[in-house]
Motif scaffolding. Structure first.
Motif, PDB file in Angstrom:
ATOM      1  N   LEU A 190       0.835  -1.212   0.000  1.00 18.45           N
ATOM      2  CA  LEU A 190       0.000   0.000   0.000  1.00 18.45           C
ATOM      3  C   LEU A 190       0.866   1.257   0.000  1.00 18.45           C
ATOM      4  N   VAL A 191       1.815   1.305   0.941  1.00 18.47           N
ATOM      5  CA  VAL A 191       2.634   2.508   1.095  1.00 18.47           C
ATOM      6  C   VAL A 191       3.569   2.677  -0.108  1.00 18.47           C
ATOM      7  N   LEU A 192       4.202   1.584  -0.529  1.00 16.93           N
ATOM      8  CA  LEU A 192       5.141   1.667  -1.655  1.00 16.93           C
ATOM      9  C   LEU A 192       4.461   2.262  -2.893  1.00 16.93           C
ATOM     10  N   PHE A 193       3.284   1.706  -3.246  1.00 14.77           N
ATOM     11  CA  PHE A 193       2.666   2.137  -4.496  1.00 14.77           C
ATOM     12  C   PHE A 193       1.885   3.452  -4.364  1.00 14.77           C
ATOM     13  N   SER A 194       1.884   4.017  -3.141  1.00 10.80           N
ATOM     14  CA  SER A 194       1.340   5.376  -3.036  1.00 10.80           C
ATOM     15  C   SER A 194       2.328   6.359  -3.654  1.00 10.80           C
ATOM     16  N   PHE A 195       3.592   5.911  -3.828  1.00 12.64           N
ATOM     17  CA  PHE A 195       4.620   6.765  -4.453  1.00 12.64           C
ATOM     18  C   PHE A 195       4.799   6.425  -5.929  1.00 12.64           C
ATOM     19  N   GLN A 196       3.834   5.676  -6.484  1.00 16.68           N
ATOM     20  CA  GLN A 196       3.899   5.296  -7.898  1.00 16.68           C
ATOM     21  C   GLN A 196       3.776   6.532  -8.785  1.00 16.68           C
ATOM     22  N   GLU A 197       4.488   6.498  -9.933  1.00 12.41           N
ATOM     23  CA  GLU A 197       4.403   7.624 -10.872  1.00 12.41           C
ATOM     24  C   GLU A 197       3.208   7.460 -11.807  1.00 12.41           C
ATOM     25  N   SER A 198       3.044   6.236 -12.333  1.00 14.35           N
ATOM     26  CA  SER A 198       1.987   6.019 -13.321  1.00 14.35           C
ATOM     27  C   SER A 198       0.631   5.821 -12.654  1.00 14.35           C
ATOM     28  N   ARG A 199      -0.390   5.531 -13.474  1.00 17.08           N
ATOM     29  CA  ARG A 199      -1.767   5.574 -12.992  1.00 17.08           C
ATOM     30  C   ARG A 199      -2.248   4.305 -12.303  1.00 17.08           C
ATOM     31  N   ILE A 200      -1.465   3.235 -12.390  1.00 18.46           N
ATOM     32  CA  ILE A 200      -1.943   1.987 -11.806  1.00 18.46           C
ATOM     33  C   ILE A 200      -0.967   1.498 -10.731  1.00 18.46           C
ATOM     34  N   PRO A 201      -1.471   1.234  -9.521  1.00 16.30           N
ATOM     35  CA  PRO A 201      -0.583   0.870  -8.409  1.00 16.30           C
ATOM     36  C   PRO A 201      -0.201  -0.604  -8.398  1.00 16.30           C
ATOM     37  N   VAL A 202       0.337  -1.118  -9.501  1.00 18.91           N
ATOM     38  CA  VAL A 202       0.824  -2.499  -9.532  1.00 18.91           C
ATOM     39  C   VAL A 202       2.247  -2.495 -10.080  1.00 18.91           C
ATOM     40  N   PRO A 203       3.004  -3.582  -9.851  1.00 19.02           N
ATOM     41  CA  PRO A 203       4.377  -3.643 -10.353  1.00 19.02           C
ATOM     42  C   PRO A 203       4.406  -3.463 -11.865  1.00 19.02           C
ATOM     43  N   PHE A 247       7.267  -0.914 -10.023  1.00 17.27           N
ATOM     44  CA  PHE A 247       7.241   0.368  -9.335  1.00 17.27           C
ATOM     45  C   PHE A 247       8.029   1.384 -10.158  1.00 17.27           C
ATOM     46  N   ASP A 248       7.433   2.527 -10.477  1.00 13.58           N
ATOM     47  CA  ASP A 248       8.136   3.494 -11.327  1.00 13.58           C
ATOM     48  C   ASP A 248       8.286   4.853 -10.653  1.00 13.58           C
ATOM     49  N   GLY A 249       8.178   4.889  -9.334  1.00 15.28           N
ATOM     50  CA  GLY A 249       8.319   6.152  -8.605  1.00 15.28           C
ATOM     51  C   GLY A 249       9.766   6.376  -8.213  1.00 15.28           C
ATOM     52  N   PRO A 250      10.053   7.076  -7.142  1.00 17.56           N
ATOM     53  CA  PRO A 250       9.034   7.662  -6.269  1.00 17.56           C
ATOM     54  C   PRO A 250       8.503   8.986  -6.806  1.00 17.56           C
ATOM     55  N   SER A 251       7.225   9.197  -6.536  1.00 20.21           N
ATOM     56  CA  SER A 251       6.598  10.440  -6.955  1.00 20.21           C
ATOM     57  C   SER A 251       5.581  10.843  -5.903  1.00 20.21           C
ATOM     58  N   LEU A 252       5.414  12.131  -5.716  1.00 19.90           N
ATOM     59  CA  LEU A 252       4.449  12.599  -4.714  1.00 19.90           C
ATOM     60  C   LEU A 252       3.164  13.085  -5.357  1.00 19.90           C
ATOM     61  N   ARG A 253       2.986  12.785  -6.655  1.00 17.72           N
ATOM     62  CA  ARG A 253       1.846  13.386  -7.354  1.00 17.72           C
ATOM     63  C   ARG A 253       0.506  12.947  -6.783  1.00 17.72           C
ATOM     64  N   TRP A 254       0.428  11.717  -6.250  1.00 19.02           N
ATOM     65  CA  TRP A 254      -0.865  11.243  -5.746  1.00 19.02           C
ATOM     66  C   TRP A 254      -1.191  11.846  -4.396  1.00 19.02           C
ATOM     67  N   ARG A 304     -14.736   2.288  -6.068  1.00 17.59           N
ATOM     68  CA  ARG A 304     -15.517   1.931  -7.256  1.00 17.59           C
ATOM     69  C   ARG A 304     -14.716   2.128  -8.533  1.00 17.59           C
ATOM     70  N   SER A 305     -13.767   3.052  -8.503  1.00 11.82           N
ATOM     71  CA  SER A 305     -12.976   3.304  -9.708  1.00 11.82           C
ATOM     72  C   SER A 305     -11.823   2.311  -9.836  1.00 11.82           C
ATOM     73  N   GLY A 306     -11.819   1.274  -9.016  1.00  6.27           N
ATOM     74  CA  GLY A 306     -10.785   0.244  -9.127  1.00  6.27           C
ATOM     75  C   GLY A 306      -9.490   0.659  -8.459  1.00  6.27           C
ATOM     76  N   LEU A 307      -8.390  -0.021  -8.829  1.00  5.56           N
ATOM     77  CA  LEU A 307      -7.098   0.280  -8.227  1.00  5.56           C
ATOM     78  C   LEU A 307      -6.636   1.654  -8.690  1.00  5.56           C
ATOM     79  N   ASN A 308      -6.198   2.452  -7.718  1.00  5.42           N
ATOM     80  CA  ASN A 308      -5.882   3.835  -8.011  1.00  5.42           C
ATOM     81  C   ASN A 308      -4.839   4.320  -7.001  1.00  5.42           C
ATOM     82  N   PRO A 309      -3.701   4.846  -7.475  1.00  6.03           N
ATOM     83  CA  PRO A 309      -2.647   5.245  -6.525  1.00  6.03           C
ATOM     84  C   PRO A 309      -3.102   6.314  -5.540  1.00  6.03           C
ATOM     85  N   GLN A 310      -4.118   7.080  -5.903  1.00  7.29           N
ATOM     86  CA  GLN A 310      -4.569   8.098  -4.948  1.00  7.29           C
ATOM     87  C   GLN A 310      -5.200   7.437  -3.722  1.00  7.29           C
ATOM     88  N   THR A 311      -5.891   6.306  -3.952  1.00  7.04           N
ATOM     89  CA  THR A 311      -6.418   5.551  -2.817  1.00  7.04           C
ATOM     90  C   THR A 311      -5.257   5.086  -1.935  1.00  7.04           C
TER      91      THR A 311
END
Lengths: 282, 274
Positions: B33-46, B48-55, B231-238
């Motif tokens: 959960l924590v790792l992929f909150s720093f994901q750069e792209s739109r989907i929080p699955v491997p 990992f392309d961060g770290p990014s604080l955009r979310w 409802r919007s599925g997997l999302n790094p903002q979540t």
């Protein structure tokens, strides 16, 4: 005791008692009443009857969701005990005393994420393209992406994750209260490690196991979040069926009847465990 | 007793491996959960392309989310304060006075602990509907007091021992009024229990979902808003919101732990953690 001081004592207790009466007992009574009414079309028929309870027995849809719930809950309770007991034992016996609190605090850390978020986190791990799927692909165990999400397995994993933490706490609390001399006495009398465990340690930690198991059963069978997020719509558990009656169908009488049945199941579980639950207080 | 010099035997290695495995299982979802909150792209699955604080930026820019956050804090603060006040008064009344039917009263006050939140939520929803009470933050708060009042009562009642009763009697003999006895004697003696009860109630309210879902309408709390996001599925903002909530709760637990056990640690026996 004078009448004045008794009146004052009532004054202290009254706010809490009134709150509980108005917002807990009254709603339960309203719900019990509703469960005897019926919804026909869009109107509420306020005549007492057992139609909803009959529907529960007759329509396999309702009965199946209760059976699903019981199966999942029992699986979760048993798995959680089996996983938690060795961990609690290791914490109590193998970890040096001054690190035990820290180890215990670490073991329950994920408790403090939001409950909704924790289920979502498992979705990240289990879904297609998620961590496990990617790992299996990289290792070469599968050729295509696998999804464990939206299945009973996912629901059970999500539940076990939560309740292993809970049971570790209750069993640990029980284990550290056992005087070391008991196990020593058993060994002096010729019992090996296995016999000591089976005949001395395990029976004495039964209260801790039962308290945890009861809590697990009650919280698990009444939970809507984990099965809804992880289990998907293939099979429904009782709380999901109840929510379906409320949200989609606005059938409050049927939902109330199902809630009464859920309460009855929990009460039965309490009666079954009562012997051990009381023991713990002594 | 554990010997001072530890020799590693196969059984110990097995125990260590088992503990490592279980800790891994317990931490895995939170770590992901924590790792992929720093994901750069739109989907929080491997991968990992961060770290990014955009979310995290997106989260703080999300007005509904921030409103829900404020609502959650508001509901938690008010409902746990009310639970604490009512729970304290009831515990004080029952511990210091002999009342007819005290046993039944205690049973009724703690009964909500044994009923699942879903049923409590449903009962309130149906009752509010029947009485024509509109759903709002107020009704959520009422529900949260229902679940937290028994908790506060049970904690405080168990801590009101006879020793404290004697000190209160002494204060009364010296001319203190009932209000002075409560505010200047009983409350200060009980403060660790009061603190614990308040924080527990706060975290339970903060995390509570099903009551907040069923008896709310336009203004929602954080767990309900997160639920809506799912409802919007997997999302790094979540992920970002989840990690943020985790951080707050974590700081809470540390504060609670320090307040309760920090001072007592020196004289506490093993197993003080409950």
């Amino acid at each position: 005791m004078t009448a004045g001081s008794r009146l004052r004592a009532w004054g202290f207790v009254a706010p809490a008692a009134l709150w509980t009466a108005a917002f807990f007992l009254l709603p339960l009574a309203v719900m019990a009443l509703y469960s005897l009414w019926r919804r026909v079309g869009m109107t509420l028929v306020a005549e007492p009857g057992l139609a909803n309870y009959l529907a529960f027995v007759e329509k396999s849809f309702f009965l199946e969701s209760l059976l699903n719930s019981l199966e999942v809950t029992l699986t979760v309770t048993i798995l959680s005990i089996l996983f938690a007991y060795p961990l609690a034992w290791i914490l109590a016996e193998k970890v040096p005393e001054r690190f035990q609190r820290l180890a215990l605090l670490a073991a329950v850390l994920p408790f403090w994420t939001s409950y909704v978020v924790r289920s979502y986190s498992w979705l990240l791990v289990l879904s297609e393209g998620g961590v496990i799927s990617t790992f299996l692909l990289d290792v070469g165990l599968t050729q295509e992406a696998v999804s464990l999400a939206n299945s009973r397995t996912a629901t059970v994993i999500g539940f076990v994750h939560f309740f292993v933490m809970l049971l570790t706490l209750t069993i640990y609390a029980n284990l550290v209260q056992l005087p070391k001399s008991y196990a020593k006495a058993a060994q002096d009398l010729g019992a090996g490690p296995v016999a000591t465990f089976v005949h001395v340690v395990l029976p004495l930690t039964l209260p801790g196991i039962m308290v945890g198991a009861f809590l697990t059963f009650v919280l698990c069978i009444g939970d809507y979040i984990t099965p809804q997020i992880l289990g998907g719509a293939q099979e429904l558990l009782l709380p999901q069926t109840i929510m379906l009656q409320i949200q989609r169908r606005s059938d409050f009488p049927m939902a109330s009847a199902l809630a009464m049945i859920l309460m009855a199941v929990v009460t039965l579980a309490y009666v079954a465990c009562a012997r051990w639950l009381k023991l713990d207080r002594a | 007793m554990t010997p001072r010099t530890v020799r590693l035997r196969p059984a110990d290695l097995l125990a260590a491996a088992y503990a490592a495995l279980l800790y891994g299982f317990i931490f895995l979802p939170v770590a992901v959960l924590v790792l992929f909150s720093f994901q750069e792209s739109r989907i929080p699955v491997p991968p990992f392309d961060g770290p990014s604080l955009r979310w995290y930026e997106a989260m703080f820019a999300d007005r509904r989310m921030m409103e829900a956050l404020v609502n959650s804090i508001l509901v938690a603060l008010v409902s746990s304060s009310v639970s604490l006040a009512l729970g304290f008064l009831a515990a004080y009344g029952l511990a210091r006075h002999r009342l007819p039917g005290a046993g039944a009263l205690k049973l009724i006050l703690t009964a909500p602990l044994t009923v699942s939140y879903l049923i409590i939520a449903m009962g309130l929803l149906i009752t509010f509907n029947t009485l024509g009470v509109s759903r709002s933050l107020l009704t959520i708060g009422i529900g949260h007091v229902v679940i937290n009042l028994p908790l506060c009562f049970a904690i405080l009642y168990s801590q009101m021992g006879g020793h404290q009763a004697q000190i209160e009697r002494a204060a009364r003999d010296l001319g203190a009024s009932e209000a002075q006895v409560i505010l200047l004697v009983a409350v200060p003696m009980l403060w660790p229990a009061l603190f614990a009860a308040f924080f527990l109630a706060f975290t339970f309210s903060w995390d509570e979902f099903i009551i907040a879902l069923l008896v709310s309408r336009f203004d929602v709390t954080l767990p309900v808003e997160i639920w809506n996001m799912l409802r919007s599925g997997l999302n790094p903002q979540t992920n970002a919101v989840g990690s943020f909530v985790f951080l707050i709760s974590f700081l809470f637990v540390i504060a609670l732990d320090l307040a309760l056990f920090g001072r007592r640690r020196a004289r506490s026996r093993r197993g003080a953690a409950a």
